[in-house]
Design an enzyme around this catalytic site. Structure first.
Site, PDB file in Angstrom:
ATOM      1  N   TYR A   1      -1.189  -0.502  10.053  1.00  0.00           N
ATOM      2  CA  TYR A   1      -1.386  -1.130   8.803  1.00  0.00           C
ATOM      3  C   TYR A   1      -0.144  -0.882   8.127  1.00  0.00           C
ATOM      4  O   TYR A   1       0.411  -1.890   7.489  1.00  0.00           O
ATOM      5  CB  TYR A   1      -2.546  -0.573   8.349  1.00  0.00           C
TER       6      TYR A   1
ATOM      7  N   LYS B   1       2.534  -3.646   6.364  1.00  0.00           N
ATOM      8  CA  LYS B   1       2.838  -3.682   5.061  1.00  0.00           C
ATOM      9  C   LYS B   1       4.358  -3.546   4.802  1.00  0.00           C
ATOM     10  O   LYS B   1       4.822  -4.203   3.833  1.00  0.00           O
ATOM     11  CB  LYS B   1       2.016  -2.761   4.253  1.00  0.00           C
TER      12      LYS B   1
ATOM     13  N   HIS C   1     -12.881   3.406   2.143  1.00  0.00           N
ATOM     14  CA  HIS C   1     -11.988   4.290   1.825  1.00  0.00           C
ATOM     15  C   HIS C   1     -12.815   5.408   1.380  1.00  0.00           C
ATOM     16  O   HIS C   1     -14.101   5.285   1.104  1.00  0.00           O
ATOM     17  CB  HIS C   1     -11.298   3.887   0.927  1.00  0.00           C
TER      18      HIS C   1
ATOM     19  N   SER D   1       0.925  -1.105  -0.053  1.00  0.00           N
ATOM     20  CA  SER D   1       0.022   0.169   0.147  1.00  0.00           C
ATOM     21  C   SER D   1       0.957   1.363  -0.163  1.00  0.00           C
ATOM     22  O   SER D   1       2.124   1.300   0.504  1.00  0.00           O
ATOM     23  CB  SER D   1      -0.769   0.095   1.354  1.00  0.00           C
ATOM     24  N   SER D   2       0.365   2.342  -0.591  1.00  0.00           N
ATOM     25  CA  SER D   2       1.190   3.562  -0.512  1.00  0.00           C
ATOM     26  C   SER D   2       1.258   4.136   0.712  1.00  0.00           C
ATOM     27  O   SER D   2       1.963   4.882   0.924  1.00  0.00           O
ATOM     28  CB  SER D   2       0.442   4.396  -1.459  1.00  0.00           C
ATOM     29  N   CYS D   3       0.417   3.669   1.776  1.00  0.00           N
ATOM     30  CA  CYS D   3       0.562   4.298   3.132  1.00  0.00           C
ATOM     31  C   CYS D   3       1.906   3.686   3.562  1.00  0.00           C
ATOM     32  O   CYS D   3       2.190   4.253   4.987  1.00  0.00           O
ATOM     33  CB  CYS D   3      -0.531   3.810   3.973  1.00  0.00           C
TER      34      CYS D   3
END
Length: 317
Positions: free
Chosen positions: A144, A148, A187, A115-117
């Protein structure tokens, strides 16, 4: 970046973990469209990926060649901030069980969906793969993100120690068929689709939107990331990390206005400044995957129109 001698082909035995989720189901569609039919799946009732022994037994017995690891616990800002223990525990366990069991079972190649987070909250824009671990994370989804990041580093570490050929993709914010339109756990884009539709049905004067409307976000239709995943497997990619995005971002205000137009809600917008904005901006650099010959195909407007059709097909009106 390593190109392997065993790219994905039509005879490959493929396991798609998380095949009923938004990303996993999209990967399934893309595989079927391109002629891959030797696909193994298990739903949650058949295989609990939180159970290490059962996951190991499954991969050992099924003799799969390739894995698309799309199984994960996901959600929006509110869900991430509320269920912090669940998000870090479940995601760590799923990825650890699958990656380690894949290695033990001799799985040739594995694609891990991150994920880009994972990137720092105040990262320079656009964000490159090299920006990982260069600054503090966004607090609202930190558990989260940490999980990841661990998945990325597991793939990297198993490659270095054991010679596996596992790699990671970092998609931007995704939306599309089979999305979660729950207002508490979804989201921003699917939540706004539902809110705008329900506001239209009720005849509301305004649409309530979290935060200031100023943060900038990049959104990609889920079938594009599925296309990227299959493309990278077919190219024989054997390690590394790849951002997957459109290269274009919009403000939350602009997103809300586009959704309102597509849904047909003609009221105004009220921004709730008491709610968090999250990261100020998050735009991915996609030069690494573009250099291999891949680009996203679906415009934001076209993608939202398709997502609204999906919402209407699955939601009580």
């Amino acid at each position: 970046m390593t190109i392997t001698s065993n790219p994905l082909d039509r005879s490959s035995r493929i396991y798609v973990a998380g095949h009923r989720g938004m990303v996993g189901s999209s990967i399934m569609r893309r595989l079927h469209e391109t002629g891959y039919l030797n696909i193994v799946t298990r739903d949650r009732a058949e295989l609990d990926l939180l159970d290490q022994a059962k996951t190991a037994e499954f991969l050992s017995s099924e003799k799969v060649d390739f894995i698309f690891l799309a199984a994960a616990k996901t959600g929006g800002i509110q869900a991430n901030d509320t269920y912090r223990a669940d998000f870090i525990y479940e995601n760590l366990m799923i990825e650890a069980n699958i990656i380690h069991s894949a290695f033990k079972a001799g799985v040739q190649r594995l694609l891990f969906l991150g994920s880009s987070c994972i990137y720092p909250r105040d990262c320079k824009q656009p964000i490159t793969e090299g920006d990982l671990l260069t600054g503090p994370l966004e607090p609202t989804n930190l558990p989260y993100a940490v999980a990841k990041i661990a998945g990325v580093k597991m793939c990297e570490s198993y490659n270095l120690q054991y010679g596996t050929r596992y790699f990671s993709v970092m998609p931007t914010n995704l939306y599309g068929p089979n999305d979660n339109y729950d207002l508490r756990n979804g989201h921003v884009l699917p939540a706004l689709i539902r809110k705008a539709h329900e506001a239209k049905v009720r005849g509301d004067a305004n649409l309530a939107v979290w935060g200031s409307g100023m943060p900038r976000r990049e959104f990609m239709y889920v079938d594009d990331v599925a296309d990227a995943c299959v493309f990278l497997m077919e190219q024989g990619i054997g390690d590394g990390m790849f951002n997957i995005g459109t290269g274009v971002d919009v403000t939350i205000r602009e997103l809300a206005e586009t959704i309102m137009e597509i849904v047909g809600f003609q009221g105004g917008i009220i921004f709730d400044a008491s709610k968090p904005d999250g990261t100020p901006r998050k735009l991915l650099s996609v030069e690494r995957v573009r250099a291999l010959g891949w680009e996203a195909k679906t415009s934001l407007r076209d993608g939202i129109s398709k997502a609204y059709e999906d919402f209407l097909s699955r939601w009580d009106r």
